[in-house]
Design a protein around this motif. Sequence first.
Motif, PDB file in Angstrom:
ATOM      1  N   GLN A  20      -6.046  16.455  -2.367  1.00 31.79           N
ATOM      2  CA  GLN A  20      -6.433  15.096  -2.739  1.00 31.79           C
ATOM      3  C   GLN A  20      -5.412  14.112  -2.199  1.00 31.79           C
ATOM      4  OE1 GLN A  20      -6.713  15.192  -7.032  1.00 31.79           O
ATOM      5  NE2 GLN A  20      -8.934  15.346  -6.914  1.00 31.79           N
ATOM      6  N   VAL A  21      -5.862  12.899  -1.967  1.00 32.49           N
ATOM      7  CA  VAL A  21      -4.983  11.826  -1.541  1.00 32.49           C
ATOM      8  C   VAL A  21      -5.088  10.706  -2.570  1.00 32.49           C
ATOM      9  CG1 VAL A  21      -6.725  10.758  -0.052  1.00 32.49           C
ATOM     10  CG2 VAL A  21      -4.307  10.343   0.390  1.00 32.49           C
ATOM     11  N   THR A  22      -3.968  10.065  -2.868  1.00 38.39           N
ATOM     12  CA  THR A  22      -3.930   8.956  -3.814  1.00 38.39           C
ATOM     13  C   THR A  22      -3.433   7.705  -3.095  1.00 38.39           C
ATOM     14  OG1 THR A  22      -3.432  10.449  -5.632  1.00 38.39           O
ATOM     15  CG2 THR A  22      -2.935   8.119  -5.981  1.00 38.39           C
ATOM     16  N   MET A  23      -4.159   6.606  -3.267  1.00 41.09           N
ATOM     17  CA  MET A  23      -3.745   5.325  -2.703  1.00 41.09           C
ATOM     18  C   MET A  23      -3.528   4.347  -3.853  1.00 41.09           C
ATOM     19  SD  MET A  23      -5.780   2.631  -0.258  1.00 41.09           S
ATOM     20  CE  MET A  23      -5.398   3.300   1.355  1.00 41.09           C
ATOM     21  N   THR A  24      -2.366   3.703  -3.849  1.00 40.44           N
ATOM     22  CA  THR A  24      -2.054   2.690  -4.847  1.00 40.44           C
ATOM     23  C   THR A  24      -1.751   1.385  -4.126  1.00 40.44           C
ATOM     24  OG1 THR A  24      -1.099   4.386  -6.287  1.00 40.44           O
ATOM     25  CG2 THR A  24      -0.554   2.088  -6.792  1.00 40.44           C
ATOM     26  N   ILE A  25      -2.386   0.321  -4.574  1.00 36.17           N
ATOM     27  CA  ILE A  25      -2.169  -1.003  -3.987  1.00 36.17           C
ATOM     28  C   ILE A  25      -1.623  -1.916  -5.078  1.00 36.17           C
ATOM     29  CG2 ILE A  25      -3.260  -3.011  -2.917  1.00 36.17           C
ATOM     30  CD1 ILE A  25      -5.321  -1.079  -1.738  1.00 36.17           C
ATOM     31  N   THR A  26      -0.523  -2.582  -4.784  1.00 37.27           N
ATOM     32  CA  THR A  26       0.042  -3.564  -5.705  1.00 37.27           C
ATOM     33  C   THR A  26       0.004  -4.933  -5.031  1.00 37.27           C
ATOM     34  OG1 THR A  26       2.261  -3.123  -4.879  1.00 37.27           O
ATOM     35  CG2 THR A  26       1.578  -1.911  -6.830  1.00 37.27           C
ATOM     36  N   TYR A  27      -0.224  -5.952  -5.847  1.00 37.78           N
ATOM     37  CA  TYR A  27      -0.325  -7.314  -5.303  1.00 37.78           C
ATOM     38  C   TYR A  27       0.041  -8.298  -6.399  1.00 37.78           C
ATOM     39  CZ  TYR A  27      -2.212 -11.307  -2.766  1.00 37.78           C
ATOM     40  OH  TYR A  27      -2.354 -12.505  -2.100  1.00 37.78           O
TER      41      TYR A  27
ATOM     42  N   ILE B 214       0.835  -1.196   0.000  1.00 39.13           N
ATOM     43  CA  ILE B 214       0.000   0.000   0.000  1.00 39.13           C
ATOM     44  C   ILE B 214       0.873   1.251   0.000  1.00 39.13           C
ATOM     45  CG2 ILE B 214      -1.784   1.261   1.252  1.00 39.13           C
ATOM     46  CD1 ILE B 214      -2.514  -1.471   2.566  1.00 39.13           C
ATOM     47  N   GLU B 215       0.600   2.147  -0.958  1.00 44.31           N
ATOM     48  CA  GLU B 215       1.303   3.425  -1.010  1.00 44.31           C
ATOM     49  C   GLU B 215       0.274   4.543  -0.964  1.00 44.31           C
ATOM     50  OE1 GLU B 215       4.380   5.906  -3.880  1.00 44.31           O
ATOM     51  OE2 GLU B 215       3.156   4.330  -4.736  1.00 44.31           O
ATOM     52  N   ILE B 216       0.443   5.459  -0.028  1.00 41.46           N
ATOM     53  CA  ILE B 216      -0.450   6.605   0.092  1.00 41.46           C
ATOM     54  C   ILE B 216       0.376   7.854  -0.155  1.00 41.46           C
ATOM     55  CG2 ILE B 216      -1.983   7.895   1.613  1.00 41.46           C
ATOM     56  CD1 ILE B 216      -2.608   5.221   2.991  1.00 41.46           C
ATOM     57  N   VAL B 217      -0.032   8.624  -1.186  1.00 45.85           N
ATOM     58  CA  VAL B 217       0.693   9.822  -1.582  1.00 45.85           C
ATOM     59  C   VAL B 217      -0.133  11.048  -1.195  1.00 45.85           C
ATOM     60  CG1 VAL B 217       1.681  11.095  -3.524  1.00 45.85           C
ATOM     61  CG2 VAL B 217       1.768   8.605  -3.489  1.00 45.85           C
TER      62      VAL B 217
END
Length: 76
Positions: A45-52, A33-36
């Motif tokens: 604004q907030v951006t959340m990126t999830i990699t799996y 989980i990455e929260i920018v």
Amino acid sequence: MAISDATNATELAEAAAKNAANSLNPALNTENIEIVAPCSDPASQVTMTITYTLNTITGIAGPFSMTGKGVMSCGG
């Protein structure tokens, strides 16, 4: 859901993502989980990126690298 207290907003967002993906094996972890730009003011604004990486049960296909990205206004 708007999170007005930026102090623990990152932890709440990570917990919500992990709870939503509770059936994954191996489980989603903080490294996925990455929260920018965590919310510093309601106009940002907030951006959340999830990699799996998804492995199939049989192992015949994959593994598959997956990425999901979401953006939300901090004010709700």
